[in-house]
Design a protein around this motif. Structure first.
Motif, PDB file in Angstrom:
ATOM      1  N   GLY A 189      18.423 -36.536  -5.726  1.00  0.00           N
ATOM      2  CA  GLY A 189      18.922 -36.372  -7.085  1.00  0.00           C
ATOM      3  C   GLY A 189      17.889 -35.781  -8.016  1.00  0.00           C
ATOM      4  N   THR A 190      16.961 -34.969  -7.471  1.00  0.00           N
ATOM      5  CA  THR A 190      15.912 -34.341  -8.270  1.00  0.00           C
ATOM      6  C   THR A 190      16.008 -32.827  -8.152  1.00  0.00           C
ATOM      7  OG1 THR A 190      14.371 -34.486  -6.402  1.00  0.00           O
ATOM      8  CG2 THR A 190      14.348 -36.298  -7.994  1.00  0.00           C
ATOM      9  N   CYS A 191      15.233 -32.134  -8.969  1.00  0.00           N
ATOM     10  CA  CYS A 191      15.176 -30.674  -8.918  1.00  0.00           C
ATOM     11  C   CYS A 191      13.839 -30.241  -8.329  1.00  0.00           C
ATOM     12  CB  CYS A 191      15.343 -30.074 -10.315  1.00  0.00           C
ATOM     13  SG  CYS A 191      17.004 -30.258 -11.000  1.00  0.00           S
ATOM     14  N   LEU A 192      13.881 -29.285  -7.445  1.00  0.00           N
ATOM     15  CA  LEU A 192      12.670 -28.757  -6.822  1.00  0.00           C
ATOM     16  C   LEU A 192      11.861 -27.976  -7.848  1.00  0.00           C
ATOM     17  CD1 LEU A 192      10.899 -28.037  -4.355  1.00  0.00           C
ATOM     18  CD2 LEU A 192      12.480 -26.137  -3.906  1.00  0.00           C
ATOM     19  N   GLN A 193      10.579 -28.303  -7.978  1.00  0.00           N
ATOM     20  CA  GLN A 193       9.679 -27.598  -8.882  1.00  0.00           C
ATOM     21  C   GLN A 193       8.451 -27.133  -8.114  1.00  0.00           C
ATOM     22  OE1 GLN A 193       9.027 -30.374 -12.230  1.00  0.00           O
ATOM     23  NE2 GLN A 193      10.232 -28.971 -13.481  1.00  0.00           N
ATOM     24  N   VAL A 194       8.130 -25.849  -8.256  1.00  0.00           N
ATOM     25  CA  VAL A 194       6.973 -25.265  -7.586  1.00  0.00           C
ATOM     26  C   VAL A 194       6.301 -24.290  -8.547  1.00  0.00           C
ATOM     27  CG1 VAL A 194       7.966 -25.478  -5.269  1.00  0.00           C
ATOM     28  CG2 VAL A 194       8.386 -23.408  -6.612  1.00  0.00           C
ATOM     29  N   PRO A 195       5.046 -23.919  -8.291  1.00  0.00           N
ATOM     30  CA  PRO A 195       4.396 -22.917  -9.147  1.00  0.00           C
ATOM     31  C   PRO A 195       5.095 -21.565  -9.023  1.00  0.00           C
ATOM     32  CG  PRO A 195       2.789 -24.103  -7.794  1.00  0.00           C
ATOM     33  CD  PRO A 195       4.133 -24.451  -7.255  1.00  0.00           C
ATOM     34  N   HIS A 196       5.224 -20.877 -10.127  1.00  0.00           N
ATOM     35  CA  HIS A 196       5.784 -19.524 -10.072  1.00  0.00           C
ATOM     36  C   HIS A 196       4.679 -18.489  -9.899  1.00  0.00           C
ATOM     37  CE1 HIS A 196       8.674 -16.340 -10.627  1.00  0.00           C
ATOM     38  NE2 HIS A 196       7.937 -15.812 -11.588  1.00  0.00           N
ATOM     39  N   THR A 197       3.465 -18.875 -10.215  1.00  0.00           N
ATOM     40  CA  THR A 197       2.330 -17.969 -10.086  1.00  0.00           C
ATOM     41  C   THR A 197       1.764 -18.037  -8.667  1.00  0.00           C
ATOM     42  OG1 THR A 197       0.890 -19.734 -10.903  1.00  0.00           O
ATOM     43  CG2 THR A 197       1.734 -18.166 -12.520  1.00  0.00           C
ATOM     44  N   GLY A 198       0.910 -17.094  -8.336  1.00  0.00           N
ATOM     45  CA  GLY A 198       0.284 -17.091  -7.021  1.00  0.00           C
ATOM     46  C   GLY A 198       1.139 -16.412  -5.972  1.00  0.00           C
ATOM     47  N   ASP A 199       0.700 -16.513  -4.716  1.00  0.00           N
ATOM     48  CA  ASP A 199       1.385 -15.861  -3.607  1.00  0.00           C
ATOM     49  C   ASP A 199       2.576 -16.685  -3.139  1.00  0.00           C
ATOM     50  OD1 ASP A 199      -0.472 -13.820  -3.646  1.00  0.00           O
ATOM     51  OD2 ASP A 199      -1.784 -14.797  -2.174  1.00  0.00           O
ATOM     52  N   GLN A 200       3.597 -16.006  -2.645  1.00  0.00           N
ATOM     53  CA  GLN A 200       4.786 -16.676  -2.130  1.00  0.00           C
ATOM     54  C   GLN A 200       4.433 -17.624  -0.984  1.00  0.00           C
ATOM     55  OE1 GLN A 200       7.815 -16.829  -3.095  1.00  0.00           O
ATOM     56  NE2 GLN A 200       9.169 -17.190  -1.349  1.00  0.00           N
ATOM     57  N   ARG A 201       3.483 -17.248  -0.155  1.00  0.00           N
ATOM     58  CA  ARG A 201       3.140 -18.065   1.011  1.00  0.00           C
ATOM     59  C   ARG A 201       2.540 -19.412   0.622  1.00  0.00           C
ATOM     60  NH1 ARG A 201      -2.168 -14.689   3.202  1.00  0.00           N
ATOM     61  NH2 ARG A 201      -3.472 -15.029   1.353  1.00  0.00           N
ATOM     62  N   ASP A 202       1.995 -19.504  -0.606  1.00  0.00           N
ATOM     63  CA  ASP A 202       1.373 -20.747  -1.055  1.00  0.00           C
ATOM     64  C   ASP A 202       2.264 -21.556  -1.994  1.00  0.00           C
ATOM     65  OD1 ASP A 202      -0.965 -19.996   0.317  1.00  0.00           O
ATOM     66  OD2 ASP A 202      -1.646 -18.819  -1.412  1.00  0.00           O
ATOM     67  N   ARG A 203       3.403 -21.001  -2.359  1.00  0.00           N
ATOM     68  CA  ARG A 203       4.202 -21.594  -3.432  1.00  0.00           C
ATOM     69  C   ARG A 203       4.734 -22.984  -3.088  1.00  0.00           C
ATOM     70  NH1 ARG A 203       6.859 -17.184  -5.155  1.00  0.00           N
ATOM     71  NH2 ARG A 203       5.244 -17.011  -6.753  1.00  0.00           N
ATOM     72  N   PHE A 204       5.094 -23.211  -1.841  1.00  0.00           N
ATOM     73  CA  PHE A 204       5.753 -24.464  -1.471  1.00  0.00           C
ATOM     74  C   PHE A 204       4.824 -25.436  -0.737  1.00  0.00           C
ATOM     75  CE2 PHE A 204       8.882 -21.082  -1.719  1.00  0.00           C
ATOM     76  CZ  PHE A 204       9.819 -21.627  -2.579  1.00  0.00           C
ATOM     77  N   THR A 205       3.544 -25.077  -0.632  1.00  0.00           N
ATOM     78  CA  THR A 205       2.609 -25.915   0.122  1.00  0.00           C
ATOM     79  C   THR A 205       2.480 -27.305  -0.480  1.00  0.00           C
ATOM     80  OG1 THR A 205       1.361 -23.951   0.792  1.00  0.00           O
ATOM     81  CG2 THR A 205       0.261 -26.083   0.996  1.00  0.00           C
ATOM     82  N   GLY A 206       2.383 -27.384  -1.800  1.00  0.00           N
ATOM     83  CA  GLY A 206       2.193 -28.675  -2.459  1.00  0.00           C
ATOM     84  C   GLY A 206       3.353 -29.630  -2.231  1.00  0.00           C
ATOM     85  N   VAL A 207       4.587 -29.147  -2.379  1.00  0.00           N
ATOM     86  CA  VAL A 207       5.739 -30.039  -2.203  1.00  0.00           C
ATOM     87  C   VAL A 207       5.931 -30.391  -0.732  1.00  0.00           C
ATOM     88  CG1 VAL A 207       6.966 -29.379  -4.292  1.00  0.00           C
ATOM     89  CG2 VAL A 207       7.259 -28.005  -2.236  1.00  0.00           C
ATOM     90  N   MET A 208       5.526 -29.511   0.179  1.00  0.00           N
ATOM     91  CA  MET A 208       5.599 -29.846   1.600  1.00  0.00           C
ATOM     92  C   MET A 208       4.586 -30.935   1.943  1.00  0.00           C
ATOM     93  SD  MET A 208       6.144 -26.024   3.192  1.00  0.00           S
ATOM     94  CE  MET A 208       6.242 -26.540   4.895  1.00  0.00           C
ATOM     95  N   ARG A 209       3.404 -30.854   1.355  1.00  0.00           N
ATOM     96  CA  ARG A 209       2.406 -31.905   1.576  1.00  0.00           C
ATOM     97  C   ARG A 209       2.909 -33.255   1.058  1.00  0.00           C
ATOM     98  NH1 ARG A 209      -2.089 -28.292  -0.132  1.00  0.00           N
ATOM     99  NH2 ARG A 209      -3.109 -27.545   1.764  1.00  0.00           N
ATOM    100  N   GLU A 210       3.560 -33.213  -0.100  1.00  0.00           N
ATOM    101  CA  GLU A 210       4.092 -34.449  -0.669  1.00  0.00           C
ATOM    102  C   GLU A 210       5.167 -35.044   0.231  1.00  0.00           C
ATOM    103  OE1 GLU A 210       4.820 -37.670  -3.081  1.00  0.00           O
ATOM    104  OE2 GLU A 210       3.103 -36.294  -2.989  1.00  0.00           O
ATOM    105  N   ARG A 211       5.994 -34.173   0.811  1.00  0.00           N
ATOM    106  CA  ARG A 211       7.012 -34.648   1.752  1.00  0.00           C
ATOM    107  C   ARG A 211       6.345 -35.220   3.006  1.00  0.00           C
ATOM    108  NH1 ARG A 211      10.969 -37.380   3.341  1.00  0.00           N
ATOM    109  NH2 ARG A 211      12.587 -36.403   4.604  1.00  0.00           N
ATOM    110  N   ASN A 212       5.266 -34.583   3.456  1.00  0.00           N
ATOM    111  CA  ASN A 212       4.491 -35.119   4.581  1.00  0.00           C
ATOM    112  C   ASN A 212       4.021 -36.539   4.284  1.00  0.00           C
ATOM    113  OD1 ASN A 212       4.719 -32.773   6.009  1.00  0.00           O
ATOM    114  ND2 ASN A 212       2.634 -32.082   5.671  1.00  0.00           N
ATOM    115  N   ARG A 213       3.434 -36.695   3.114  1.00  0.00           N
ATOM    116  CA  ARG A 213       2.906 -38.007   2.734  1.00  0.00           C
ATOM    117  C   ARG A 213       4.014 -39.051   2.706  1.00  0.00           C
ATOM    118  NH1 ARG A 213       3.422 -41.266  -0.855  1.00  0.00           N
ATOM    119  NH2 ARG A 213       4.827 -39.887  -1.998  1.00  0.00           N
TER     120      ARG A 213
END
Length: 281
Positions: A213-237
């Motif tokens: 029930g949340t909205c996905l938020q990621v950085p809009h700046t930087g490279d596309q390949r790095d954009r989702f790394t943070g939220v994937m790490r959080e899902r890992n945790r």
């Protein structure tokens, strides 16, 4: 005009002056996208909705000085004119109203809206509910059912992302024979491995946020390949600490334990598996 006639006969509207009416109209003309985003999906975007979202109602009340309980009546009388009005160029005073009253509620006149997400202050926020078509590149969109097929091929048949892209171009798009990018055009038409992987990650993260029930938020700046790394790490945790969504288990396919030089152990999960949700496609 119906509104000015109502000013004469409605007791709770008599204290509203022309400056407040103009500000009310101009601010809401700028916030039409914000208003429609909070409405049910079956509401037409070509007609004004019957109700304003509570946060916008609060912002307009504070910005104009019109009573919070009076805002719905003003909206009812002016919504048709507001919806047909072009987006205004804000004055310095009106921009200050956003800074003083809107920013604290997440309302910003500098928000850009795209097909799948909005952008504000360098942050990309995806809209709620998984869309039918998902943007996987600057000018590339993929239907979410096709992305689900690619994911199924990866999991069931062990097809690589590269071969998903190749088979699509060979069997369906036939674009490998007329790639416009090869001729110097800035937009390519051939599906790439990166498109497939980005589609995989975006869809699974959108499904995950839908379940929460949340909205996905990621950085809009930087490279596309790095954009989702943070939220994937959080899902890992989250999986490491709370377990997987469907089956509380550990196996040597999705969990690996490595021994550090000091003798301690480090456990990690392969992202591919726990981003998925069975039946989510």
């Amino acid at each position: 005009m119906a509104f000015f006639a109502a000013l004469q006969r409605e007791p709770d509207l008599k204290g509203i002056n022309i400056t407040q009416i103009i500000t009310f109209t101009r601010l809401l003309s700028l916030l039409k996208h914000d208003i429609i985003l909070c409405q049910p999906v079956n509401i037409s975007t070509t007609e004004p909705p019957d109700f304003l979202p509570p946060t916008i109602r609060t912002f307009i009340s504070e910005a104009t000085g019109i009573g919070f309980d009076t805002i719905p009546k003003c909206w009812h009388l002016l919504k048709e004119d507001i919806w047909e009005s072009p987006q205004p160029q804000l004055s310095a005073e009106e921009e200050n109203l956003f800074r003083e009253n809107g920013w604290k509620m997440g309302i910003n006149c500098n928000t850009n809206y795209h097909h799948n997400f909005s952008i504000q202050d360098g942050v990309r926020t995806y809209y709620g509910d998984t869309p039918k078509y998902i943007q996987v590149g600057e000018h590339q969109f993929v239907e979410h059912k096709l992305i689900g097929l690619w994911i199924s091929l990866m999991l069931v048949a062990w097809v690589s992302a590269t071969n998903c892209a190749r088979s699509y171009d060979m069997a369906l798009s036939e674009q490998q024979e007329r790639d416009f990018a090869a001729g110097g055009w800035q937009f390519g038409c051939v599906l790439t491995t990166d498109h497939v992987w980005d589609a995989f990650v975006i869809l699974t993260l959108l499904n995950y946020n839908d379940r929460k029930g949340t909205c996905l938020q990621v950085p809009h700046t930087g490279d596309q390949r790095d954009r989702f790394t943070g939220v994937m790490r959080e899902r890992n945790r989250e999986v490491i600490e709370e377990g997987q969504d469907e089956v509380g288990h550990c196996c040597d396919k999705c969990m690996h334990t490595l021994k550090r030089p000091d003798g301690s152990e480090c456990t990690f999960f392969i992202q591919l598996y726990f981003l998925l949700h069975r039946g989510g496609f």
